[in-house]
Scaffold this motif. Structure first.
Motif, PDB file in Angstrom:
ATOM      1  N   MET A   1      38.387  46.389   1.759  1.00  0.00           N
ATOM      2  CA  MET A   1      39.399  47.313   2.290  1.00  0.00           C
ATOM      3  C   MET A   1      38.759  48.185   3.369  1.00  0.00           C
ATOM      4  O   MET A   1      37.602  48.558   3.267  1.00  0.00           O
ATOM      5  CB  MET A   1      39.941  48.186   1.167  1.00  0.00           C
ATOM      6  N   SER A   2      39.508  48.523   4.399  1.00  0.00           N
ATOM      7  CA  SER A   2      38.925  49.294   5.482  1.00  0.00           C
ATOM      8  C   SER A   2      39.170  50.779   5.264  1.00  0.00           C
ATOM      9  O   SER A   2      40.237  51.209   4.890  1.00  0.00           O
ATOM     10  CB  SER A   2      39.514  48.868   6.827  1.00  0.00           C
ATOM     11  N   ASP A   3      38.142  51.542   5.459  1.00  0.00           N
ATOM     12  CA  ASP A   3      38.200  52.993   5.496  1.00  0.00           C
ATOM     13  C   ASP A   3      37.222  53.331   6.609  1.00  0.00           C
ATOM     14  O   ASP A   3      37.307  52.767   7.689  1.00  0.00           O
ATOM     15  CB  ASP A   3      37.808  53.576   4.142  1.00  0.00           C
ATOM     16  N   THR A   4      36.291  54.223   6.383  1.00  0.00           N
ATOM     17  CA  THR A   4      35.159  54.336   7.281  1.00  0.00           C
ATOM     18  C   THR A   4      34.234  53.177   6.949  1.00  0.00           C
ATOM     19  O   THR A   4      33.757  53.052   5.822  1.00  0.00           O
ATOM     20  CB  THR A   4      34.431  55.670   7.078  1.00  0.00           C
ATOM     21  N   LEU A   5      34.023  52.293   7.908  1.00  0.00           N
ATOM     22  CA  LEU A   5      33.218  51.104   7.654  1.00  0.00           C
ATOM     23  C   LEU A   5      31.758  51.403   7.936  1.00  0.00           C
ATOM     24  O   LEU A   5      31.410  51.921   8.994  1.00  0.00           O
ATOM     25  CB  LEU A   5      33.699  49.944   8.530  1.00  0.00           C
ATOM     26  N   LYS A   6      30.909  51.063   6.990  1.00  0.00           N
ATOM     27  CA  LYS A   6      29.465  51.197   7.158  1.00  0.00           C
ATOM     28  C   LYS A   6      28.830  49.846   6.884  1.00  0.00           C
ATOM     29  O   LYS A   6      28.979  49.291   5.798  1.00  0.00           O
ATOM     30  CB  LYS A   6      28.901  52.254   6.220  1.00  0.00           C
ATOM     31  N   VAL A   7      28.117  49.326   7.912  1.00  0.00           N
ATOM     32  CA  VAL A   7      27.475  48.024   7.765  1.00  0.00           C
ATOM     33  C   VAL A   7      26.265  47.968   8.690  1.00  0.00           C
ATOM     34  O   VAL A   7      26.327  48.374   9.846  1.00  0.00           O
ATOM     35  CB  VAL A   7      28.468  46.881   8.065  1.00  0.00           C
ATOM     36  N   CYS A   8      25.146  47.518   8.170  1.00  0.00           N
ATOM     37  CA  CYS A   8      23.917  47.323   8.951  1.00  0.00           C
ATOM     38  C   CYS A   8      23.532  48.570   9.757  1.00  0.00           C
ATOM     39  O   CYS A   8      23.117  48.477  10.926  1.00  0.00           O
ATOM     40  CB  CYS A   8      24.052  46.127   9.876  1.00  0.00           C
ATOM     41  N   ASN A  37      38.505  49.223  13.943  1.00  0.00           N
ATOM     42  CA  ASN A  37      38.959  49.759  12.665  1.00  0.00           C
ATOM     43  C   ASN A  37      40.306  50.449  12.875  1.00  0.00           C
ATOM     44  O   ASN A  37      40.400  51.438  13.605  1.00  0.00           O
ATOM     45  CB  ASN A  37      37.932  50.751  12.108  1.00  0.00           C
ATOM     46  N   GLY A  38      41.353  49.893  12.283  1.00  0.00           N
ATOM     47  CA  GLY A  38      42.696  50.436  12.457  1.00  0.00           C
ATOM     48  C   GLY A  38      42.893  51.782  11.780  1.00  0.00           C
ATOM     49  O   GLY A  38      42.037  52.256  11.027  1.00  0.00           O
ATOM     50  N   ASP A  39      44.045  52.380  12.039  1.00  0.00           N
ATOM     51  CA  ASP A  39      44.347  53.702  11.506  1.00  0.00           C
ATOM     52  C   ASP A  39      44.658  53.690  10.016  1.00  0.00           C
ATOM     53  O   ASP A  39      44.490  54.697   9.334  1.00  0.00           O
ATOM     54  CB  ASP A  39      45.538  54.319  12.252  1.00  0.00           C
ATOM     55  N   GLN A  40      45.156  52.545   9.521  1.00  0.00           N
ATOM     56  CA  GLN A  40      45.600  52.468   8.135  1.00  0.00           C
ATOM     57  C   GLN A  40      44.726  51.520   7.327  1.00  0.00           C
ATOM     58  O   GLN A  40      44.100  50.603   7.865  1.00  0.00           O
ATOM     59  CB  GLN A  40      47.062  51.994   8.077  1.00  0.00           C
ATOM     60  N   ASP A  41      44.725  51.761   6.025  1.00  0.00           N
ATOM     61  CA  ASP A  41      43.987  50.901   5.109  1.00  0.00           C
ATOM     62  C   ASP A  41      44.579  49.498   5.117  1.00  0.00           C
ATOM     63  O   ASP A  41      45.790  49.316   5.280  1.00  0.00           O
ATOM     64  CB  ASP A  41      44.064  51.502   3.704  1.00  0.00           C
ATOM     65  N   GLY A  42      43.749  48.489   4.936  1.00  0.00           N
ATOM     66  CA  GLY A  42      44.217  47.110   4.935  1.00  0.00           C
ATOM     67  C   GLY A  42      43.052  46.150   4.835  1.00  0.00           C
ATOM     68  O   GLY A  42      41.912  46.549   4.595  1.00  0.00           O
ATOM     69  N   VAL A  74      45.886  47.468  15.809  1.00  0.00           N
ATOM     70  CA  VAL A  74      45.576  47.004  14.453  1.00  0.00           C
ATOM     71  C   VAL A  74      46.356  47.891  13.491  1.00  0.00           C
ATOM     72  O   VAL A  74      45.951  49.016  13.191  1.00  0.00           O
ATOM     73  CB  VAL A  74      44.059  47.061  14.172  1.00  0.00           C
ATOM     74  N   ALA A  75      47.480  47.379  13.028  1.00  0.00           N
ATOM     75  CA  ALA A  75      48.379  48.185  12.201  1.00  0.00           C
ATOM     76  C   ALA A  75      47.720  48.606  10.902  1.00  0.00           C
ATOM     77  O   ALA A  75      47.986  49.691  10.373  1.00  0.00           O
ATOM     78  CB  ALA A  75      49.658  47.393  11.907  1.00  0.00           C
ATOM     79  N   ALA A  76      46.885  47.763  10.372  1.00  0.00           N
ATOM     80  CA  ALA A  76      46.188  48.077   9.125  1.00  0.00           C
ATOM     81  C   ALA A  76      44.947  47.204   9.042  1.00  0.00           C
ATOM     82  O   ALA A  76      44.947  46.056   9.475  1.00  0.00           O
ATOM     83  CB  ALA A  76      47.087  47.823   7.915  1.00  0.00           C
ATOM     84  N   GLY A  77      43.869  47.765   8.495  1.00  0.00           N
ATOM     85  CA  GLY A  77      42.671  46.985   8.252  1.00  0.00           C
ATOM     86  C   GLY A  77      41.649  47.076   9.358  1.00  0.00           C
ATOM     87  O   GLY A  77      41.717  47.929  10.250  1.00  0.00           O
ATOM     88  N   CYS A  78      40.706  46.149   9.319  1.00  0.00           N
ATOM     89  CA  CYS A  78      39.557  46.181  10.212  1.00  0.00           C
ATOM     90  C   CYS A  78      39.247  44.769  10.699  1.00  0.00           C
ATOM     91  O   CYS A  78      39.232  43.824   9.914  1.00  0.00           O
ATOM     92  CB  CYS A  78      38.351  46.768   9.482  1.00  0.00           C
ATOM     93  N   LEU A  79      39.013  44.647  12.002  1.00  0.00           N
ATOM     94  CA  LEU A  79      38.676  43.375  12.631  1.00  0.00           C
ATOM     95  C   LEU A  79      37.220  43.412  13.070  1.00  0.00           C
ATOM     96  O   LEU A  79      36.813  44.303  13.829  1.00  0.00           O
ATOM     97  CB  LEU A  79      39.592  43.131  13.832  1.00  0.00           C
ATOM     98  N   ILE A  80      36.442  42.426  12.608  1.00  0.00           N
ATOM     99  CA  ILE A  80      35.023  42.320  12.954  1.00  0.00           C
ATOM    100  C   ILE A  80      34.812  40.975  13.638  1.00  0.00           C
ATOM    101  O   ILE A  80      35.171  39.929  13.089  1.00  0.00           O
ATOM    102  CB  ILE A  80      34.123  42.402  11.708  1.00  0.00           C
ATOM    103  N   MET A  81      34.217  40.985  14.845  1.00  0.00           N
ATOM    104  CA  MET A  81      33.967  39.742  15.575  1.00  0.00           C
ATOM    105  C   MET A  81      32.537  39.691  16.096  1.00  0.00           C
ATOM    106  O   MET A  81      32.039  40.673  16.656  1.00  0.00           O
ATOM    107  CB  MET A  81      34.936  39.612  16.748  1.00  0.00           C
ATOM    108  N   MET A  82      31.888  38.537  15.925  1.00  0.00           N
ATOM    109  CA  MET A  82      30.561  38.270  16.489  1.00  0.00           C
ATOM    110  C   MET A  82      30.709  37.173  17.534  1.00  0.00           C
ATOM    111  O   MET A  82      31.266  36.117  17.247  1.00  0.00           O
ATOM    112  CB  MET A  82      29.598  37.829  15.391  1.00  0.00           C
ATOM    113  N   HIS A  83      30.128  37.395  18.752  1.00  0.00           N
ATOM    114  CA  HIS A  83      30.450  36.501  19.869  1.00  0.00           C
ATOM    115  C   HIS A  83      29.395  36.553  20.971  1.00  0.00           C
ATOM    116  O   HIS A  83      29.385  37.486  21.758  1.00  0.00           O
ATOM    117  CB  HIS A  83      31.810  36.903  20.434  1.00  0.00           C
ATOM    118  N   PRO A  84      28.520  35.550  21.061  1.00  0.00           N
ATOM    119  CA  PRO A  84      28.311  34.433  20.142  1.00  0.00           C
ATOM    120  C   PRO A  84      27.227  34.759  19.129  1.00  0.00           C
ATOM    121  O   PRO A  84      26.317  35.555  19.398  1.00  0.00           O
ATOM    122  CB  PRO A  84      27.843  33.319  21.078  1.00  0.00           C
ATOM    123  N   VAL A  85      27.316  34.127  17.980  1.00  0.00           N
ATOM    124  CA  VAL A  85      26.299  34.323  16.941  1.00  0.00           C
ATOM    125  C   VAL A  85      24.971  33.727  17.390  1.00  0.00           C
ATOM    126  O   VAL A  85      23.928  34.390  17.362  1.00  0.00           O
ATOM    127  CB  VAL A  85      26.761  33.703  15.609  1.00  0.00           C
TER     128      VAL A  85
END
Length: 325
Positions: A1-8, A37-42, A74-85
């Motif tokens: 679920m997305s809130d404040t996202l913390k990663v790496c 990271n959108g405004d709403q949880d998702g 982004v109506a809800a949730g969080c989108l993470i993209m790596m390009h290119p890996v």
């Protein structure tokens, strides 16, 4: 679920967007990364492009989506993209492998933090990102030596629930075919084995980066975002709904030689039809290959030089009736 996202070591607040580089630990390699990271949880959608550095349309689509999508879209949730890996393979214009260690990155998941660059890259993704994602999309194309008709794989080895969720998302893509994978290797199959619904999309190929493939890939991702109830912008009407292709045959070259194919990706073939032939460098036929079944060609090797073991053609039968979700 997305809130404040913390990663790496990164922190991405709700309603914000980050475009940066993600270091691969204990190397000098950094992977381009976009997090919105959108405004709403998702749900959190993880997308990787360029696990094979020579598969360009998905990479370009992820780059452009990361540029154009804003947090308010982004109506809800969080989108993470790596390009290119596989950025080293990308700059080296190498098919399939990571140049430093000669490994196929897609074959080493879940990776190893003590291994080579490919192992460390796979571990970085599987250890840090699979655990925070709710759905995973791996964007591929035919490699530099592969021409293909668009299709999507969904995993058939995990739990029925993961398979069902994966297949339901595969069905929203605007393409004619989908394949239930029984393989255990690959990033998306490993992700599915951990309980993460996943798909692998195939569009474009042969070292080309065509505008129409990029745009179709962008529509794919928008359709997925809409399916996951993450996207606020309208999506284009679809022309196709994928049908299952079964009984896949991956035809391998029996010897090293020159491959002359008689068919193209997307063609329908009849059992007994000539698919192509391998000759020596004087043009003498060594082996003629025939279709073992009636079906559709998903991809074909367009390269003349074909070492022994090269996948020359992949084809399968079309399932007559698909079970609706």
């Amino acid at each position: 679920m997305s809130d404040t996202l913390k990663v790496c070591g990164l922190t991405i607040e709700r309603g914000t967007k980050l475009r940066t580089y993600l270091p691969v630990p204990d190397t000098n390699v950094k992977i381009p990364l976009t997090i919105i990271n959108g405004d709403q949880d998702g749900p959190t959608l993880l997308i990787t492009a360029g696990i094979h550095g020579g598969e360009y349309p998905g990479i370009a689509a992820a780059m452009e989506l990361g540029r154009d999508i804003e947090p308010e879209h982004v109506a809800a949730g969080c989108l993470i993209m790596m390009h290119p890996v596989n950025i080293q393979g990308f700059w080296a214009r190498r098919e399939m492998i990571v140049p430093e260690d000669g490994k196929n990155l897609n074959r080493v998941f879940p990776g190893d933090p003590m291994g080579t660059l490919a192992d460390k890259t796979a571990y970085l993704i599987s250890n840090n990102f699979f655990s925070i994602a709710d759905f995973y999309v791996d964007m591929h194309s035919g490699d530099i030596h592969e021409s293909l008709h668009p299709y999507v794989y969904y995993p058939g080895q995990p739990t029925p629930e993961v398979e069902k969720k994966s297949r339901s998302v595969a069905r929203v893509l605007d393409m004619e075919y989908m394949v239930r994978s029984l393989a255990t290797g690959g990033a998306y199959n490993y992700a599915a084995s951990t309980g993460l619904p996943s798909i692998l999309i195939e569009r474009g190929g042969a070292g080309l980066c065509l505008h129409e493939d990029i745009e179709a890939y962008k529509d794919d991702i928008r359709n997925i975002l809409r399916k996951l109830k993450m996207f606020s912008l309208p999506v284009k009407p679809r022309h196709h709904s994928p049908r299952d292709v079964e009984n896949l045959i991956y035809l391998e070259a029996l010897e090293t030689g020159c491959w002359l194919h008689h068919i193209h990706s997307g063609d329908f073939v009849e059992e007994g039809q000539v698919l192509g032939r391998i000759t020596d460098v004087f043009g003498n036929t060594l082996t003629t290959y025939y279709a073992e079944q009636t079906g559709v060609i998903l991809y074909v090797c367009p390269a003349l030089a074909s070492p022994k073991g090269t996948i020359l053609v992949a084809y399968g039968t079309i399932k007559e009736f698909d079970d609706e979700e």
